[in-house]
Design a protein around this motif. Sequence first.
Motif, mmCIF file in Angstrom:
data_model
loop_
_atom_site.group_PDB
_atom_site.id
_atom_site.type_symbol
_atom_site.label_atom_id
_atom_site.label_comp_id
_atom_site.label_asym_id
_atom_site.label_seq_id
_atom_site.Cartn_x
_atom_site.Cartn_y
_atom_site.Cartn_z
ATOM 1 N N MET A 130 -3.561 -14.040 -1.471
ATOM 2 C CA MET A 130 -2.532 -13.321 -1.986
ATOM 3 C C MET A 130 -2.321 -13.175 -3.280
ATOM 4 O O MET A 130 -1.190 -12.513 -3.837
ATOM 5 N N ALA A 131 -2.800 -14.270 -4.065
ATOM 6 C CA ALA A 131 -2.435 -14.375 -5.408
ATOM 7 C C ALA A 131 -2.564 -13.203 -6.231
ATOM 8 O O ALA A 131 -1.780 -12.882 -7.166
ATOM 9 N N PRO A 132 -3.557 -12.398 -6.041
ATOM 10 C CA PRO A 132 -3.742 -11.228 -7.030
ATOM 11 C C PRO A 132 -2.725 -10.164 -6.782
ATOM 12 O O PRO A 132 -2.298 -9.696 -7.749
ATOM 13 N N LEU A 133 -2.159 -10.202 -5.709
ATOM 14 C CA LEU A 133 -1.154 -9.298 -5.211
ATOM 15 C C LEU A 133 0.157 -9.728 -5.826
ATOM 16 O O LEU A 133 0.898 -9.014 -6.506
ATOM 17 N N ALA A 134 0.199 -11.163 -5.571
ATOM 18 C CA ALA A 134 1.525 -11.611 -6.494
ATOM 19 C C ALA A 134 1.330 -11.531 -7.874
ATOM 20 O O ALA A 134 2.645 -11.237 -8.360
ATOM 21 N N ALA A 135 0.420 -11.426 -8.327
ATOM 22 C CA ALA A 135 0.281 -11.502 -10.011
ATOM 23 C C ALA A 135 0.876 -9.991 -10.155
ATOM 24 O O ALA A 135 1.481 -9.768 -11.272
ATOM 25 N N GLY A 182 11.992 2.450 10.427
ATOM 26 C CA GLY A 182 10.893 2.445 10.103
ATOM 27 C C GLY A 182 9.996 3.718 9.638
ATOM 28 O O GLY A 182 10.559 4.778 9.874
ATOM 29 N N ARG A 183 9.302 3.264 8.331
ATOM 30 C CA ARG A 183 8.450 4.606 7.995
ATOM 31 C C ARG A 183 6.981 4.251 7.803
ATOM 32 O O ARG A 183 6.765 3.040 7.557
ATOM 33 N N TYR A 184 6.330 5.263 8.157
ATOM 34 C CA TYR A 184 4.796 4.977 8.087
ATOM 35 C C TYR A 184 4.388 5.607 6.586
ATOM 36 O O TYR A 184 4.764 6.728 6.113
ATOM 37 N N GLY A 185 3.347 5.031 5.877
ATOM 38 C CA GLY A 185 2.860 5.292 4.617
ATOM 39 C C GLY A 185 1.278 5.144 4.657
ATOM 40 O O GLY A 185 0.797 4.408 5.281
ATOM 41 N N THR A 186 0.634 5.923 3.898
ATOM 42 C CA THR A 186 -0.735 5.440 3.463
ATOM 43 C C THR A 186 -1.007 5.115 2.075
ATOM 44 O O THR A 186 -0.281 5.460 1.059
ATOM 45 N N VAL A 187 -1.803 4.369 1.794
ATOM 46 C CA VAL A 187 -2.424 3.925 0.370
ATOM 47 C C VAL A 187 -3.753 4.605 -0.123
ATOM 48 O O VAL A 187 -4.785 4.300 0.608
ATOM 49 N N ASP A 188 -3.560 5.483 -0.900
ATOM 50 C CA ASP A 188 -4.820 6.549 -1.024
ATOM 51 C C ASP A 188 -6.134 5.806 -1.573
ATOM 52 O O ASP A 188 -6.113 4.962 -2.297
ATOM 53 N N VAL A 236 -7.742 -3.627 0.864
ATOM 54 C CA VAL A 236 -7.090 -2.846 0.017
ATOM 55 C C VAL A 236 -6.912 -3.683 -1.340
ATOM 56 O O VAL A 236 -7.010 -4.873 -1.391
ATOM 57 N N GLU A 237 -7.226 -2.781 -2.434
ATOM 58 C CA GLU A 237 -7.171 -3.288 -3.857
ATOM 59 C C GLU A 237 -5.633 -3.737 -4.227
ATOM 60 O O GLU A 237 -4.866 -2.760 -4.041
ATOM 61 N N PRO A 238 -5.270 -4.928 -4.382
ATOM 62 C CA PRO A 238 -4.063 -5.230 -4.910
ATOM 63 C C PRO A 238 -3.440 -4.325 -5.909
ATOM 64 O O PRO A 238 -2.184 -4.053 -5.858
ATOM 65 N N GLY A 239 -4.314 -3.851 -7.083
ATOM 66 C CA GLY A 239 -3.452 -3.062 -8.111
ATOM 67 C C GLY A 239 -3.108 -1.498 -7.512
ATOM 68 O O GLY A 239 -2.508 -1.062 -8.164
ATOM 69 N N VAL A 240 -3.869 -1.328 -6.367
ATOM 70 C CA VAL A 240 -3.461 0.024 -5.725
ATOM 71 C C VAL A 240 -2.266 0.096 -4.765
ATOM 72 O O VAL A 240 -1.534 0.711 -4.757
ATOM 73 N N LEU A 241 -2.225 -1.229 -4.035
ATOM 74 C CA LEU A 241 -1.101 -1.492 -3.059
ATOM 75 C C LEU A 241 0.005 -1.781 -3.943
ATOM 76 O O LEU A 241 1.208 -1.086 -3.215
ATOM 77 N N ALA A 242 0.066 -2.533 -5.018
ATOM 78 C CA ALA A 242 1.290 -3.077 -5.660
ATOM 79 C C ALA A 242 2.451 -1.912 -5.786
ATOM 80 O O ALA A 242 3.408 -2.171 -5.511
ATOM 81 N N PRO A 243 2.024 -0.956 -6.664
ATOM 82 C CA PRO A 243 2.865 0.251 -6.934
ATOM 83 C C PRO A 243 3.802 0.831 -5.535
ATOM 84 O O PRO A 243 5.023 0.852 -5.587
ATOM 85 N N VAL A 244 2.863 0.947 -4.630
ATOM 86 C CA VAL A 244 3.477 1.464 -3.415
ATOM 87 C C VAL A 244 4.363 0.422 -2.720
ATOM 88 O O VAL A 244 5.635 0.613 -2.314
#
Length: 259
Positions: A37-42, A232-238, A244-252
């Motif tokens: 999880m370190a890359p997402l933490a960064a 609760g809310r449902y969403g997608t990560v394009d 999942v790529e941390p850089g794409v997930l992080a902004p969401v």
Amino acid sequence: MEKKTVSRDGTPIAYERSGQGPAVVLVSGAMSTGATMAPLAAELSGRFDVTVYDRRGRGESGDTAPYAVEREIDDLAALVEVVGGEASLYGMSSGGALVLRAAASGLPVRRAAVYEVPYAMDDAATRAAAEYTERLAEALGQDRRGDAVELFLRRTGLGEDMIRGARQSPMWAGMESVAPSLAYDDTVMGDGRVPTSAIASITAPLLVLAGGASDAWWHEAARAVAQAAPDGRYGTVDGQTHMVEPGVLAPVLAEFLAG
């Protein structure tokens, strides 16, 4: 991992903390450690006080028998105490199932988010989950760690050639070392079905995500979890799959967690 806290049953839990802002604890899935999880933490540490940790039975954390999901919730409670007594939680895959159980237990959770928790959405998937539980218990009961890892990889959809390749790789020894914790993730997943009654007791806002490029059943499961929660809310990560790529997930995540 630089630091350790002690869970209620005396188990040392190793963690690392970075960044400043509202507290967030990241929870890894099966066969993973805090380092996963370190890359997402960064990515998140510019806006949040982010904690990653080794779940019990892996990495630099200890372990205490017998295992119970409640002990893992205690581990999270100890970490939440360290970061100020309240935190948001994010969980990946079966780590998301732990986050849901923790949030439902009354832990002081500000917000909760999960990504692709692998719940069974039909009878065939429920049967497959039960068969996996049985075969995993048998392999680990006989200390056949390699076979347990193979079972898990097969369950994730990895092909036989890839599994044979993995067995020959330098990573295999590390995978075998955390193999007993596969039973912990399996226990967290329960019978494999969405635990709607537990989720119904989660009072914190909950974001349930699936990858835009993932199979339809991931989205079906995510929607079922979101619908079971009071907020609760449902969403997608394009464009993303289970990896999942941390850089794409992080902004969401950041947009929701800052809410």
